[in-house]
Scaffold this motif. Structure first.
Motif, mmCIF file in Angstrom:
data_model
loop_
_atom_site.group_PDB
_atom_site.id
_atom_site.type_symbol
_atom_site.label_atom_id
_atom_site.label_comp_id
_atom_site.label_asym_id
_atom_site.label_seq_id
_atom_site.Cartn_x
_atom_site.Cartn_y
_atom_site.Cartn_z
ATOM 1 N N MET A 175 -20.479 -22.150 17.346
ATOM 2 C CA MET A 175 -19.818 -22.090 18.445
ATOM 3 C C MET A 175 -19.706 -23.614 19.118
ATOM 4 O O MET A 175 -18.915 -24.161 19.469
ATOM 5 C CB MET A 175 -20.018 -21.074 19.406
ATOM 6 N N LYS A 176 -21.127 -24.026 19.364
ATOM 7 C CA LYS A 176 -21.091 -25.293 19.754
ATOM 8 C C LYS A 176 -20.554 -26.459 19.147
ATOM 9 O O LYS A 176 -20.001 -27.466 19.656
ATOM 10 C CB LYS A 176 -22.638 -25.846 20.174
ATOM 11 N N LYS A 177 -20.651 -26.432 17.833
ATOM 12 C CA LYS A 177 -19.992 -27.381 16.871
ATOM 13 C C LYS A 177 -18.423 -27.451 17.119
ATOM 14 O O LYS A 177 -17.975 -28.449 16.876
ATOM 15 C CB LYS A 177 -20.405 -27.042 15.385
ATOM 16 N N ARG A 178 -17.765 -26.244 17.510
ATOM 17 C CA ARG A 178 -16.456 -25.991 17.395
ATOM 18 C C ARG A 178 -15.921 -26.436 19.168
ATOM 19 O O ARG A 178 -14.911 -26.137 19.324
ATOM 20 C CB ARG A 178 -16.190 -24.658 17.071
ATOM 21 N N GLY A 179 -16.895 -26.760 19.827
ATOM 22 C CA GLY A 179 -16.524 -27.341 21.052
ATOM 23 C C GLY A 179 -16.716 -26.249 22.210
ATOM 24 O O GLY A 179 -16.170 -26.384 23.224
ATOM 25 N N TYR A 180 -17.044 -25.372 21.921
ATOM 26 C CA TYR A 180 -17.183 -24.003 22.882
ATOM 27 C C TYR A 180 -18.469 -24.439 23.881
ATOM 28 O O TYR A 180 -19.521 -24.886 23.455
ATOM 29 C CB TYR A 180 -17.903 -22.837 22.363
ATOM 30 N N PHE A 228 -21.612 -20.343 27.447
ATOM 31 C CA PHE A 228 -20.807 -19.213 26.798
ATOM 32 C C PHE A 228 -20.933 -18.731 25.731
ATOM 33 O O PHE A 228 -21.221 -17.482 25.201
ATOM 34 C CB PHE A 228 -19.079 -19.858 26.779
ATOM 35 N N ALA A 229 -21.391 -19.566 24.725
ATOM 36 C CA ALA A 229 -22.053 -19.239 23.256
ATOM 37 C C ALA A 229 -23.181 -18.352 23.457
ATOM 38 O O ALA A 229 -23.504 -17.287 22.679
ATOM 39 C CB ALA A 229 -22.273 -20.479 22.448
ATOM 40 N N LEU A 230 -24.093 -18.764 24.398
ATOM 41 C CA LEU A 230 -25.346 -18.003 24.656
ATOM 42 C C LEU A 230 -25.198 -16.781 25.185
ATOM 43 O O LEU A 230 -25.527 -15.815 24.810
ATOM 44 C CB LEU A 230 -26.293 -18.941 25.330
#
Length: 427
Positions: free
Chosen positions: A126-131, A135-137
């Motif tokens: 998710m972090k790699k895709r810009g989230y 939010f991801a955590l």
């Protein structure tokens, strides 16, 4: 007076960071020493009886099942299938996170296992895709609470053994509330990502989508074996746990992800986790025996009846109590200590025991995301290498849907009792 001293001693020991099982054991031993009518032999018998229950055999098996699923590649296949199916939707990886957790929950039975497996895969993706990191955590932590609500829920087994309920009925009772949680989290994802057109993936070719979904289908077999075996009456939940372990082990061998080295790690982790659970069970059994001797349920019933005679007010008060307890006490210990006291009171108010069980389990699971003790927070911090303070910050907004689901479970008992009644699960 004895009850107040017992609980005060427990709270002091927990505040001093004494392990839970020791904090339960010390006040109990002191009581036995000071009470002439309580013999050491009787205390030893009560302590050992806590683990002499056939249903508890399912606990180590389901822990082993979750550990096997972690290394089998099941999570990766579920993630790929969900991404292929809905990756083109705005905010797709949020929905994928929830869907993957829901799928993995049928094998893990514990929020911590789900958080460890999903945190390793979902948060970096998710972090790699810009989230946003928070939010991801947050969505990863919140979706991990699906696992303790549906089969093979380990908290449900502990609760059923403690309260004398059917494990099958509690397994069935948590499924609809878990689906309500899934819907609530999906709404949260939509609200958070509805204006982010960049948070979507290209739609893969149909052939690729079919291939990814087909690769994940064998993983669903674990849920079919466990749930189907229990519902059909062919096997008990304990026997279903052994069948699930065998099936996932075969999957891991077929996927070539199971080696001698990984098998050793799985065995060690299973023994460690099982030991930590069962030693709390034995200590809590002795503590609960002392509370029963001092008529704690009767004392608490009289006290609460003086406050209110309305069932809904009682449930609200219990929810507040459990949210506080869950923030400072591990859920297994909280269930073992509080169920013998609170369940009889709930029956006095005419509350269905299965409904009360589901409400109590979900409430205490929220404690896994609540500082200062929240274990899921520390698991996510460990697997993602993110400071726990940032994990807490990311999880905080998701308390809104979680508390909302708790209120729905509390005020609509049919959500918990409908399915067990439909399939005829024993009470």
């Amino acid at each position: 007076m004895v009850l107040l001293i017992m609980f005060a001693a427990l709270l002091v020991l927990l505040a001093l960071r004494v392990p839970v099982w020791i904090a339960l054991l010390i006040p109990s031993i002191v009581y036995i020493i000071l009470d002439d009518t309580a013999t050491a032999a009787l205390a030893a018998q009560q302590t050992a009886s806590g683990v002499f229950d056939f249903a508890l055999l399912a606990v180590p098996m389901f822990i082993l099942l979750g550990n096997l699923a972690n290394v089998s590649g099941a999570t990766d296949r579920l993630f790929d299938a969900a991404t292929s199916a809905i990756g083109h939707v705005r905010g797709s990886l949020g929905y994928v996170n929830i869907a993957t957790s829901f799928g993995f929950s049928w094998m893990s039975g514990a929020a911590i296992s789900d958080a460890a497996a999903m945190g390793r895969i979902q948060v970096p993706a998710m972090k790699k895709r810009g989230y946003p990191e928070g939010f991801a955590l947050g969505i990863t932590g919140a979706s991990s609470l699906i696992a303790p609500m549906i089969p093979p829920s380990i908290p449900a087994i502990i609760y059923a053994v403690t309260a004398g309920l059917s494990v099958s009925s509690l397994f069935m009772a948590g499924i609809v509330p878990a689906l309500v949680l899934v819907v609530a989290l999906c709404i949260m994802v939509w609200l958070q990502t509805r204006k982010r057109d960049d948070l979507r993936l290209e739609k893969p070719p149909t052939a690729q989508r079919v291939k990814d979904v087909a690769k994940a289908l064998p993983v669903a077999g674990a849920a079919v074996i466990i749930l189907g075996g229990i519902l059909s009456g062919i096997v008990t939940p304990t026997e279903a746990s052994a069948m699930g372990v065998a099936y996932v082990a075969i999957l891991a061998l077929c996927y070539r992800t199971l080696s001698g080295k990984s098998l050793g790690r799985i065995a060690a982790s299973t023994v460690e986790t099982t030991g930590s659970v069962l030693i709390i069970v034995t200590s809590a059994s002795l503590f609960g025996w002392v509370l029963a001797r001092e008529q704690a349920p009767q004392v608490m019933t009289e006290l609460i009846l003086q406050i209110t005679d309305r069932p809904l007010v009682f449930l609200i008060l219990i929810n507040i109590l459990l949210l506080i307890v869950g923030a400072v006490l591990e859920p297994t210990a909280a269930i073992l200590i509080l169920v013998p006291v609170l369940a009889p009171i709930a029956e006095v108010y005419g509350i269905d025991p299965v409904h009360f069980a589901v409400m109590m389990i979900f409430n205490l699971m929220i404690g896994l995301l609540t500082p200062p003790v929240g274990l899921v927070l520390f698991v996510l911090s460990s697997v993602t290498k993110v400071p726990v303070t940032r994990v807490i910050k990311g999880v905080l907004p998701f308390f809104v849907p979680m508390l909302g689901v708790l209120l729905v479970i509390t005020f609509f008992p049919l959500l918990s009792t409908w399915l067990p009644g439909l399939v005829g699960a024993g009470g």
